[in-house]
Write a protein that holds these residues in place. Structure first.
Motif, PDB file in Angstrom:
ATOM      1  N   CYS A 231     -52.063  24.770   5.839  1.00 39.66           N
ATOM      2  CA  CYS A 231     -51.732  23.433   6.345  1.00 39.66           C
ATOM      3  C   CYS A 231     -52.764  22.888   7.328  1.00 39.66           C
ATOM      4  N   ARG A 265     -52.399  19.105  21.410  1.00 40.05           N
ATOM      5  CA  ARG A 265     -51.858  19.304  20.063  1.00 40.05           C
ATOM      6  C   ARG A 265     -50.509  20.015  20.096  1.00 40.05           C
TER       7      ARG A 265
ATOM      8  N   PHE B 242     -61.604  19.195   5.845  1.00 47.77           N
ATOM      9  CA  PHE B 242     -61.609  18.058   6.763  1.00 47.77           C
ATOM     10  C   PHE B 242     -62.986  17.410   6.693  1.00 47.77           C
ATOM     11  N   GLU B 248     -61.012  13.996  14.722  1.00 48.25           N
ATOM     12  CA  GLU B 248     -60.205  14.553  13.636  1.00 48.25           C
ATOM     13  C   GLU B 248     -59.115  15.521  14.108  1.00 48.25           C
ATOM     14  N   ASN B 249     -59.264  16.034  15.326  1.00 46.51           N
ATOM     15  CA  ASN B 249     -58.212  16.919  15.856  1.00 46.51           C
ATOM     16  C   ASN B 249     -57.190  16.164  16.701  1.00 46.51           C
ATOM     17  N   ALA B 250     -57.234  14.835  16.652  1.00 49.91           N
ATOM     18  CA  ALA B 250     -56.262  14.044  17.410  1.00 49.91           C
ATOM     19  C   ALA B 250     -54.859  14.284  16.864  1.00 49.91           C
ATOM     20  N   ASN B 251     -53.861  14.032  17.725  1.00 51.18           N
ATOM     21  CA  ASN B 251     -52.476  14.124  17.260  1.00 51.18           C
ATOM     22  C   ASN B 251     -52.213  12.951  16.321  1.00 51.18           C
ATOM     23  N   GLY B 252     -51.759  13.273  15.122  1.00 47.21           N
ATOM     24  CA  GLY B 252     -51.540  12.213  14.137  1.00 47.21           C
ATOM     25  C   GLY B 252     -52.513  12.316  12.977  1.00 47.21           C
ATOM     26  N   VAL B 253     -53.423  13.301  13.026  1.00 45.73           N
ATOM     27  CA  VAL B 253     -54.290  13.553  11.870  1.00 45.73           C
ATOM     28  C   VAL B 253     -53.784  14.821  11.185  1.00 45.73           C
ATOM     29  N   PHE B 254     -53.450  14.708   9.918  1.00 43.82           N
ATOM     30  CA  PHE B 254     -52.922  15.845   9.162  1.00 43.82           C
ATOM     31  C   PHE B 254     -53.750  16.081   7.913  1.00 43.82           C
ATOM     32  N   SER B 255     -53.739  17.299   7.419  1.00 42.68           N
ATOM     33  CA  SER B 255     -54.219  17.523   6.064  1.00 42.68           C
ATOM     34  C   SER B 255     -53.085  17.090   5.137  1.00 42.68           C
ATOM     35  N   GLU B 258     -50.563  19.832   4.884  1.00 41.43           N
ATOM     36  CA  GLU B 258     -49.558  19.945   5.944  1.00 41.43           C
ATOM     37  C   GLU B 258     -48.475  18.898   5.758  1.00 41.43           C
TER      38      GLU B 258
END
Lengths: 297, 470
Positions: A231, A265, B242, B248-255, B258
């Motif tokens: 994920c 996070r 990614f 890109e590691n901000a909250n709200g970025v997903f693969s 996920e």
């Protein structure tokens, strides 16, 4: 596949230890790894570091703090009950178990456990003891009641130091202050520190060990879903590279980890988590239909 | 003649209705529809459609039975070649496979083979038609790693040939990508996926969930300690890619993995399931494949305005035409010839927008597609608060890094020939773990070929033993 809870001990107000029957997992477990437990059909996948394992009995020990709705539900289960899913071991084993034992003998190693972090530290310290290697251990907590696994750790460590933020037990102050005191005032000299605890504690301890020039390893516990690299929820920046804590970790070089990002996070689902906790705590009194909030307030 | 009328359209939920529910979009054919459509088939002497099918289903054969309204007969013809017809009828890219080869493909429209397969599979499930035809058990053990399409196809085929097959699945539920990846509205989990898995179990296959090969137990331990005579690895390609851009590691970025796993496997969209999902007002899905369409249409159903952001033009979108069409109908906004360069983050670490540039197409690149080039000065901010990266996946190194003598290529894919043979004796592999991300049906095809090779390998080994002791 269901896994039986064969032992449950309440260690503090909100920290529990459980031994769970999982022969395959117990057989494969190594210090530093973690498992994922899921209470029931509708539960979350909860990642927890392995606190101990018994290959003969086929059990794995987990220690958890009831921080969210799912851990609170897990704490409601008793000996003889079953969890629906239990999978592991996940992640890379601690780097030490791959190292040459003779070389480790010449190293001064200190483990620093913050709060519930004593649980993942313990199997590592025990591994050193089983290989006739001496290590020092610091356990730190807010107060005396929150110190866990003290006796077990005392039996496995050469020197055990305890610190409490409120001074109710052991050294009066934070773990960072205690380490500084050991190194600067008591002539202690460490070649490596392994720090496991809350993210904020690991951040400050990492700053301290950098100052003291001690190479340091931390074990991260970010949000994750599958735990097998699928994920990417657990991604952390380590030395400006993206790493997945579940497959590349959970242990990393502390001085390369971007703790501020990791902490942000970790809070991603905070409000939703708060709502979920209310549902567990209020139980049947938290009805969905009547107020029209959908159970979300 | 019926041919000239073109294909019989399958009934669908209306776009305005389905965009806010997770029920299946395609309602499929009635018996009458199916028979009318079947009668369009000429039953070619040299059927190209069969050549286009990775598992080689006797397509004219099952359609012939359908013409006679013998649904059970049709189901049996399909069962000879495929163990997951209800899945394939729904998710196969038929337009590039069987239907793409149909003689009517360029005229009145190819025979709707996919929709007919779906009809037959659904009918036989609803009417409990028994399709379990297996040879007597031979007492030999084979392990299958992964319960996705490759693993299920391989296990089903081996069970039919009399083997005792155990599938090891890392997740808590079987099905692999069918369970965690493809959404409910395209592939219903309980009615379809679970039913197909139950059919495989009826053949005698055992499925052990929560076992991670490479962690809980290794391939070598399966062979040496647990006495499996062969292992098939169908572990898929699970590691998300990614872009490597700022923010890109901000909250709200997903693969996409996920996002879809939270919704499909963990059922985060249902009130009574514990796993949370976080979605804002406006979502950008970066990528243009089937997974991107799945993620976009899922986000839309969860109530967000949803954009597909893709760097090439509409014509190059790799997703199936049907999925793109459905996504547009439902209201997904397509920002093609657009490429993200940075994700903007607010003071709390949350996504507050995405900087994009406009692209134009230049000369063809190595893939044969025209290379997208940045249009100078075209930078703009797309106002979104969630970004879902759907850029493809790589195989997971968990197994290859813990198995001695198993060769991989530079993309971490397991090296295997067309029969699934790897560099390690007794170890076979197929599906995305070998090819990188591909389709459900090609994975099934690989699983099936490997099953035949495993059968041959074990029989040959047994013969050698007998000769040796004689």
């Amino acid at each position: 596949m269901n896994n039986k809870i064969v032992k449950k001990v309440q260690l503090t107000d909100n920290i529990y230890l459980m031994d769970i029957e999982a022969p395959r997992v117990a057989k494969a477990s190594k210090p530093g790894q973690f498992i994922i437990v899921k209470n029931d059909e509708k539960g979350e996948r909860i990642p927890l570091t392995i606190a101990d394992y018994n290959k003969e009995k086929g059990t794995v020990s987990i220690v958890f703090q009831t921080v969210g709705a799912s851990t609170k539900e897990l704490a409601l289960l008793n000996e003889g009950d079953y969890v629906m899913d239990f999978v592991g071991p996940l992640g890379q084993p601690s780097e030490f178990i791959e190292e040459n034992i003779e070389e480790l003998k010449n190293k001064n190693i200190i483990f620093i456990a913050g709060g519930v972090g004593s649980a993942p530290v313990y199997p590592q310290v025990k591994w050193f003891k089983e290989n006739n290697l001496d290590v020092d251990v610091i356990i730190g907590a807010r107060n005396k009641e929150l110190i866990i696994l003290e006796e077990e750790m005392r039996a496995a460590a050469k020197n055990l130091y305890i610190s409490t933020d409120d001074g109710s037990y052991g050294f009066d102050g934070r773990v960072t202050d205690l380490l500084k005191d050991l190194v600067q005032n008591q002539g202690k000299n460490y070649d490596h520190a392994i720090v496991i605890g809350p993210m904020i504690m690991m951040k400050f301890m990492s700053m301290m060990t950098k100052e003291l020039n001690i190479p340091t390893t931390v074990s991260l516990n970010p949000i994750m879903v599958d735990g097998t690299g699928m994920c990417g929820a657990c991604r952390v920046s380590v030395g400006n590279k993206i790493k997945f804590a579940c497959v590349d970790g959970p242990e990393f070089d502390a001085h390369l980890v971007d703790f501020d990002e990791a902490m942000r996070r970790q809070n991603m689902y905070k409000t939703q988590e708060g709502r979920a906790i209310l549902k567990v705590e209020e139980g049947d009194t938290h009805h969905h239909a009547k107020c029209g909030c959908g159970g979300n307030i | 003649m019926a041919n000239k009328m073109g294909r019989v359209p399958a009934r669908e939920q209306e776009a305005g209705v389905r965009k806010s529910n997770f029920d299946e979009v395609c309602l499929g054919y009635t018996l009458e529809d199916a028979v009318v459509e079947a009668k369009r088939c000429l039953g070619c002497k040299k059927p190209q459609c069969v050549a286009g099918c990775p598992v080689g289903i006797d397509i004219p054969g099952f359609i012939e039975e359908l013409k006679k309204e013998n649904i059970e007969g049709a189901a049996k013809v399909i069962a000879e070649s495929s163990s997951l017809p209800a899945v394939c009828g729904r998710v196969c890219p038929q337009e590039n496979q069987c239907e793409g080869k149909c003689v009517f493909a360029r005229k009145a429209g190819a025979i709707a083979i996919g929709k007919l397969e779906k009809f037959v599979a659904d009918y036989s499930r609803e009417n409990n038609i028994d399709l379990t035809k297996t040879e007597p058990k031979n007492g030999r053990k084979v392990a299958v790693v992964g319960s996705g399409p490759a693993g299920l196809a391989c296990a089903g085929e081996l069970a039919k040939r009399g083997y005792n097959v155990t599938i090891f699945e890392a997740m808590h539920e079987a099905g692999g990508v069918l369970t965690y990846g493809i959404p409910e509205f395209r592939l219903p989990k309980k009615e379809i996926v679970q039913a197909e898995i139950d059919n495989i179990k009826k053949l005698g296959v055992e499925i052990e969930t929560n076992v991670i090969i490479g962690r809980t137990i290794t391939i070598d331990e399966l062979l040496e300690e647990e006495k499996f005579e062969a292992v098939f690895i169908g572990s898929g390609a699970g590691l998300p890619k990614f872009m490597g851009i700022n923010g890109e590691n901000a909250n709200g970025v997903f693969s996409a993995n996920e996002f879809l796993t939270r919704v499909n496997l963990m059922k985060a969209y249902k009130e009574d399931y514990a796993t949370p999902i976080r979605l804002g007002k406006s979502v950008a899905v970066v990528g243009g494949g089937n997974v991107a369409m799945d993620a976009a249409r899922t986000a839309l159903r969860l109530g967000s305005e949803t954009h597909i952001v893709y760097r090439r033009s509409d014509a190059e979108l790799p997703a199936r035409a049907e999925e793109i069409h459905h996504a547009r109908e439902e209201g997904v906004i397509f920002d093609t010839l657009t490429n993200p360069t940075e994700i903007l983050v607010d003071e709390n670490g949350d996504v507050k927008g995405m900087i994009c540039v406009k692209m134009e197409l230049g000369e063809p690149d190595a893939s044969g597609r025209r290379r997208p080039i940045v249009v100078e000065g075209s930078e703009f901010v797309l106002e979104v608060d969630t970004v879902i990266m759907s850029l493809g996946t790589n195989p997971n190194p968990l197994i290859t890094s813990t198995t001695d003598g198993l060769d991989t290529n530079k993309w971490e894919c397991i090296v295997a020939n067309e029969h699934g043979c790897t560099s390690k004796e007794g170890v076979y592999a197929g599906g995305d773990a070998v090819t990188g991300a591909a389709t459900v049906i090609s994975a099934m095809g690989a699983g099936k070929s490997a099953a035949a090779a495993i059968d041959e390998y074990i029989k040959e080994k047994a013969n050698q033993k007998e000769t040796h002791y004689a």
